[in-house]
Design a protein around this motif. Structure first.
Motif, mmCIF file in Angstrom:
data_model
loop_
_atom_site.group_PDB
_atom_site.id
_atom_site.type_symbol
_atom_site.label_atom_id
_atom_site.label_comp_id
_atom_site.label_asym_id
_atom_site.label_seq_id
_atom_site.Cartn_x
_atom_site.Cartn_y
_atom_site.Cartn_z
ATOM 1 N N LYS A 292 0.821 -1.214 0.000
ATOM 2 C CA LYS A 292 0.000 0.000 0.000
ATOM 3 C C LYS A 292 0.854 1.262 0.000
ATOM 4 C CE LYS A 292 -3.980 -2.294 1.957
ATOM 5 N NZ LYS A 292 -5.167 -2.110 2.783
ATOM 6 N N THR A 293 2.050 1.194 0.569
ATOM 7 C CA THR A 293 2.974 2.324 0.538
ATOM 8 C C THR A 293 3.391 2.618 -0.893
ATOM 9 O OG1 THR A 293 3.787 1.866 2.756
ATOM 10 C CG2 THR A 293 5.228 3.161 1.344
ATOM 11 N N LYS A 294 3.647 1.569 -1.656
ATOM 12 C CA LYS A 294 4.038 1.740 -3.063
ATOM 13 C C LYS A 294 2.909 2.377 -3.874
ATOM 14 C CE LYS A 294 7.511 -1.867 -3.046
ATOM 15 N NZ LYS A 294 8.707 -1.135 -3.376
ATOM 16 N N VAL A 295 1.670 2.062 -3.529
ATOM 17 C CA VAL A 295 0.528 2.695 -4.198
ATOM 18 C C VAL A 295 0.535 4.195 -3.919
ATOM 19 C CG1 VAL A 295 -1.999 2.853 -4.234
ATOM 20 C CG2 VAL A 295 -0.889 0.610 -4.233
ATOM 21 N N PHE A 296 0.779 4.578 -2.654
ATOM 22 C CA PHE A 296 0.828 5.999 -2.322
ATOM 23 C C PHE A 296 2.006 6.693 -3.010
ATOM 24 C CE2 PHE A 296 -2.285 5.603 1.137
ATOM 25 C CZ PHE A 296 -3.002 6.774 0.903
ATOM 26 N N GLU A 297 3.119 6.005 -3.187
ATOM 27 C CA GLU A 297 4.245 6.590 -3.917
ATOM 28 C C GLU A 297 3.809 6.954 -5.334
ATOM 29 O OE1 GLU A 297 7.463 3.780 -3.797
ATOM 30 O OE2 GLU A 297 7.895 4.188 -1.689
ATOM 31 N N ARG A 298 3.079 6.029 -5.974
ATOM 32 C CA ARG A 298 2.548 6.271 -7.321
ATOM 33 C C ARG A 298 1.579 7.452 -7.310
ATOM 34 N NH1 ARG A 298 1.153 1.081 -8.020
ATOM 35 N NH2 ARG A 298 -1.052 1.568 -8.106
ATOM 36 N N TYR A 299 0.686 7.484 -6.328
ATOM 37 C CA TYR A 299 -0.290 8.572 -6.226
ATOM 38 C C TYR A 299 0.403 9.925 -6.066
ATOM 39 C CZ TYR A 299 -4.150 5.230 -5.509
ATOM 40 O OH TYR A 299 -5.086 4.243 -5.643
ATOM 41 N N LEU A 300 1.488 9.962 -5.309
ATOM 42 C CA LEU A 300 2.228 11.212 -5.136
ATOM 43 C C LEU A 300 2.868 11.650 -6.455
ATOM 44 C CD1 LEU A 300 3.819 10.530 -1.658
ATOM 45 C CD2 LEU A 300 2.339 12.466 -2.209
ATOM 46 N N LEU A 301 3.458 10.699 -7.186
ATOM 47 C CA LEU A 301 4.078 11.018 -8.474
ATOM 48 C C LEU A 301 3.041 11.483 -9.497
ATOM 49 C CD1 LEU A 301 6.686 8.127 -8.811
ATOM 50 C CD2 LEU A 301 7.151 10.561 -8.479
ATOM 51 N N GLN A 302 1.855 10.872 -9.461
ATOM 52 C CA GLN A 302 0.780 11.224 -10.392
ATOM 53 C C GLN A 302 -0.024 12.434 -9.918
ATOM 54 O OE1 GLN A 302 -1.364 7.511 -10.407
ATOM 55 N NE2 GLN A 302 0.018 6.572 -11.883
ATOM 56 N N ARG A 303 0.322 12.945 -8.747
ATOM 57 C CA ARG A 303 -0.368 14.089 -8.133
ATOM 58 C C ARG A 303 -1.833 13.809 -7.832
ATOM 59 N NH1 ARG A 303 2.569 19.057 -11.249
ATOM 60 N NH2 ARG A 303 4.658 18.382 -10.704
ATOM 61 N N VAL A 304 -2.148 12.555 -7.565
ATOM 62 C CA VAL A 304 -3.485 12.184 -7.101
ATOM 63 C C VAL A 304 -3.652 12.678 -5.668
ATOM 64 C CG1 VAL A 304 -5.028 10.247 -6.564
ATOM 65 C CG2 VAL A 304 -3.595 10.184 -8.625
ATOM 66 N N VAL A 305 -2.579 12.611 -4.894
ATOM 67 C CA VAL A 305 -2.539 13.186 -3.549
ATOM 68 C C VAL A 305 -1.365 14.158 -3.501
ATOM 69 C CG1 VAL A 305 -3.597 11.217 -2.372
ATOM 70 C CG2 VAL A 305 -1.122 11.307 -2.613
ATOM 71 N N ALA A 306 -1.498 15.168 -2.668
ATOM 72 C CA ALA A 306 -0.445 16.174 -2.525
ATOM 73 C C ALA A 306 0.467 15.802 -1.360
ATOM 74 C CB ALA A 306 -1.079 17.547 -2.282
ATOM 75 N N PRO A 307 1.719 16.258 -1.387
ATOM 76 C CA PRO A 307 2.646 15.950 -0.286
ATOM 77 C C PRO A 307 2.136 16.386 1.083
ATOM 78 C CG PRO A 307 3.848 16.860 -2.144
ATOM 79 C CD PRO A 307 2.375 16.995 -2.467
ATOM 80 N N GLU A 308 1.339 17.445 1.139
ATOM 81 C CA GLU A 308 0.828 17.913 2.433
ATOM 82 C C GLU A 308 -0.430 17.183 2.892
ATOM 83 O OE1 GLU A 308 -0.791 20.581 -0.795
ATOM 84 O OE2 GLU A 308 1.186 19.819 -0.311
ATOM 85 N N ASP A 309 -0.984 16.315 2.060
ATOM 86 C CA ASP A 309 -2.180 15.547 2.441
ATOM 87 C C ASP A 309 -1.865 14.519 3.525
ATOM 88 O OD1 ASP A 309 -3.700 16.876 0.563
ATOM 89 O OD2 ASP A 309 -3.656 15.243 -0.908
#
Length: 138
Positions: free
Chosen positions: A17-34
């Motif tokens: 699940k951490t790797k999924v969030f890494e992808r989401y951060l790169l794709q800007r699905v979630v922001a670093p401050e989220d």
């Protein structure tokens, strides 16, 4: 199911699940401050996941090993206690590297704010004791 196997399944789910969030951060699905929270359920091993003295998730993401008690030899009185440090979860097999038990101390998981853990599943839904545990490394 032994505790070690449950911890290995839990840490495996956390890594995935951490790797999924890494992808989401790169794709800007979630922001670093989220705030980024991962949910992990015990699923089929919920009946066997330990909750005492600590929820299984705590000893999976922090280097907390077995509990111990120190007794006074003369009186038999309890004079201390705590937890042994345990930085790795051993795996069986000759080519199986141990898994670090330090997720919230490791920069690999820095993008994860917290983990919500539940051991409730089909077969143990009536459990009224500690239905959810929130663990945060921040």
């Amino acid at each position: 199911m032994p505790t070690r196997q449950a911890q290995l399944r839990t840490t495996g789910a956390l890594l995935k699940k951490t790797k999924v969030f890494e992808r989401y951060l790169l794709q800007r699905v979630v922001a670093p401050e989220d705030v980024r929270i991962i949910a992990i359920g015990a699923g089929s091993f919920g009946l066997y996941a330990t909750e005492h003295p600590l929820p299984l998730i705590v000893s999976s993401v922090f280097p907390i090993g077995d509990a111990y008690v120190t007794l006074d030899r003369d009186t038999g009185e309890v004079v201390g206690g705590g937890y042994e440090p345990s930085y790795k979860i051993e795996r069986k097999g000759p080519a199986q590297d141990p898994i670090p038990r330090t997720a919230f101390l490791d920069p690999t998981f820095a993008q994860i704010t917290a983990v919500v853990w539940s051991r409730v599943s089909i077969g143990n839904m009536a459990s009224a004791e500690r239905p959810l545990t929130l663990v945060s490394g921040r």
